[in-house]
Design a protein around this motif. Structure first.
Motif, short mmCIF file in Angstrom:
data_model
loop_
_atom_site.label_atom_id
_atom_site.label_comp_id
_atom_site.label_asym_id
_atom_site.label_seq_id
_atom_site.Cartn_x
_atom_site.Cartn_y
_atom_site.Cartn_z
N GLU A 1 101.67 -22.74 16.16
CA GLU A 1 101.83 -22.34 14.70
C GLU A 1 100.95 -21.12 14.48
N HIS A 2 101.88 -20.11 13.40
CA HIS A 2 101.18 -18.57 13.69
C HIS A 2 100.65 -18.88 12.78
N GLU A 3 99.87 -17.71 12.82
CA GLU A 3 98.61 -17.51 11.99
C GLU A 3 98.72 -15.74 10.94
N LEU B 1 111.96 -19.90 13.01
CA LEU B 1 112.33 -19.60 12.73
C LEU B 1 111.84 -18.29 11.62
N TRP B 2 110.45 -17.96 11.96
CA TRP B 2 110.34 -17.02 11.26
C TRP B 2 109.48 -16.58 12.29
N LEU C 1 110.80 -23.89 10.90
CA LEU C 1 110.21 -24.04 10.05
C LEU C 1 108.70 -23.40 10.53
N GLY C 2 108.21 -23.50 11.54
CA GLY C 2 107.39 -22.99 12.21
C GLY C 2 105.53 -24.16 11.98
N LEU C 3 105.96 -24.69 11.40
CA LEU C 3 104.93 -25.48 11.56
C LEU C 3 104.40 -26.85 12.84
N ARG C 4 103.96 -26.20 13.32
CA ARG C 4 103.89 -26.65 14.51
C ARG C 4 102.20 -26.79 14.81
N ASP C 5 102.07 -28.85 15.45
CA ASP C 5 101.72 -29.44 16.58
C ASP C 5 101.82 -29.77 17.24
N PRO C 6 101.98 -30.60 18.84
CA PRO C 6 101.81 -29.97 19.79
C PRO C 6 101.95 -31.49 19.83
N ALA C 7 100.38 -32.61 19.28
CA ALA C 7 99.85 -33.50 18.96
C ALA C 7 101.40 -33.97 18.51
N LEU C 8 102.00 -33.88 18.31
CA LEU C 8 102.50 -34.90 16.85
C LEU C 8 103.80 -35.25 17.12
N ASP D 1 103.94 -11.65 21.15
CA ASP D 1 104.59 -12.18 22.50
C ASP D 1 103.34 -13.19 22.59
N ARG D 2 102.69 -13.82 21.41
CA ARG D 2 102.41 -14.98 21.56
C ARG D 2 103.14 -16.32 21.95
#
Length: 300
Positions: free
Chosen positions: A213-215, A186-187, A156-163, A207-208
């Motif tokens: 996480e998407h801003e 998906l986003w 869903l685009g909620l991304r935190d590599p630490a998790l 190209d990010r």
């Protein structure tokens, strides 16, 4: 790396395809009564694995309420996986520019999220005293540690590599989560689709680093304002926007129900997994799924 969370059941000797003609002939032989004799395992159990599912509940206490907590948690895990399955299917269709074909999977995902939300009802009986009767036996176990829920958030685009750090010693799970972080959400796929459809989106947005996480970006918001300006029946992008909105809204409902369940059973106590519990969940609600779909509505 393509993520797979649901696999087709293995066809065994007890599960054989049956044609409509064979089914009708069997019903005629049985005089309309169900078949009661099978040479091997009951076909329903061979397909659904019901006996396996019902053997997975192993409570840690004698408290009768713990079974509700355990089984509802397992039901939620299944819904996490099912929703991920549908969202990945939608991604494949969007990458192939088949918007219309992505819509059924998104609608199913929203309905599965409704089922996920309904699962909370099975825990509404639980007071702090009820939970405390077995909570200590859970040790540091916490829903925060659900790998499949992380997969759903990443999709869903909620991304935190630490998790993904808690899974370092579960090498297969850690590898799957690492791969999910390296794969567009998906986003991300929706934004790429908008660019292919001619909307003016900057290159740095396309190209990010997808692990970050998407801003929210004003160009994406402007694209959705334009899309919604066309209310015609052939505007598949508008239908896509509404299907995505439904998914985001149902997911938001689940997060809210989670907060209310924690308030009901724990108040503001420290979470079992070491987090601030309620306060941590409340902060997480500020992270919006598909943000420009919501902000664009102000300009519509």
């Amino acid at each position: 790396m393509e993520q797979t969370d649901l696999r087709a059941p293995t066809v065994t000797a007890a599960v054989r395809p049956v044609t409509p003609q064979q089914r009708a002939a069997r019903a005629a032989r049985n005089g309309g009564e169900p078949t009661l004799e099978f040479a091997e395992r009951v076909p329903y159990d061979a397909y659904v694995r019901a006996s396996t599912l019902h053997g997975l509940q192993q409570p840690l206490s004698e408290d009768p309420g713990e079974m509700s907590f355990l089984m509802v948690s397992q039901i939620m895990e299944l819904y996490f996986g099912l929703t991920c399955h549908e969202l990945r299917h939608a991604q494949r269709e969007l990458r192939a520019n088949r918007i219309w074909d992505a819509l059924p999977a998104l609608r199913r995902a929203a309905l599965h999220l409704e089922g996920l939300n309904a699962a909370w009802q099975g825990l509404r009986w639980m007071t702090p005293a009820d939970f405390n009767r077995f909570r200590n036996l859970l040790g540091e176990g916490s829903g925060f540690q659900s790998a499949m829920y992380r997969q759903l958030e990443f999709l869903l685009g909620l991304r935190d590599p630490a998790l993904i750090r808690p899974f370092r010693r579960q090498t297969e799970v850690h590898a799957e989560l690492t791969a999910a972080l390296a794969t567009p959400s998906l986003w991300d796929d929706v934004v790429a689709l908008l660019a292919r459809r001619g909307f003016d989106l900057p290159g740095e947005l396309l190209d990010r680093d997808v692990a970050v996480e998407h801003e929210p970006h004003p160009a994406v918001e402007a694209a959705w304002v334009r899309i919604y300006a066309d209310g015609g029946p052939d505007n598949h992008l508008r239908l896509l926007g509404e299907a995505l909105t439904e998914v985001a809204e149902r997911f938001g409902d689940w997060r809210w129900h989670h907060i209310k369940a924690v308030q009901r059973t724990m108040g503001a106590k420290v979470g079992s997994g070491g987090s601030a519990g309620l306060a941590w969940l409340q902060r997480s609600m500020a992270r919006v799924v598909f943000p420009e779909l919501w902000s664009a509505r102000t300009a519509m």
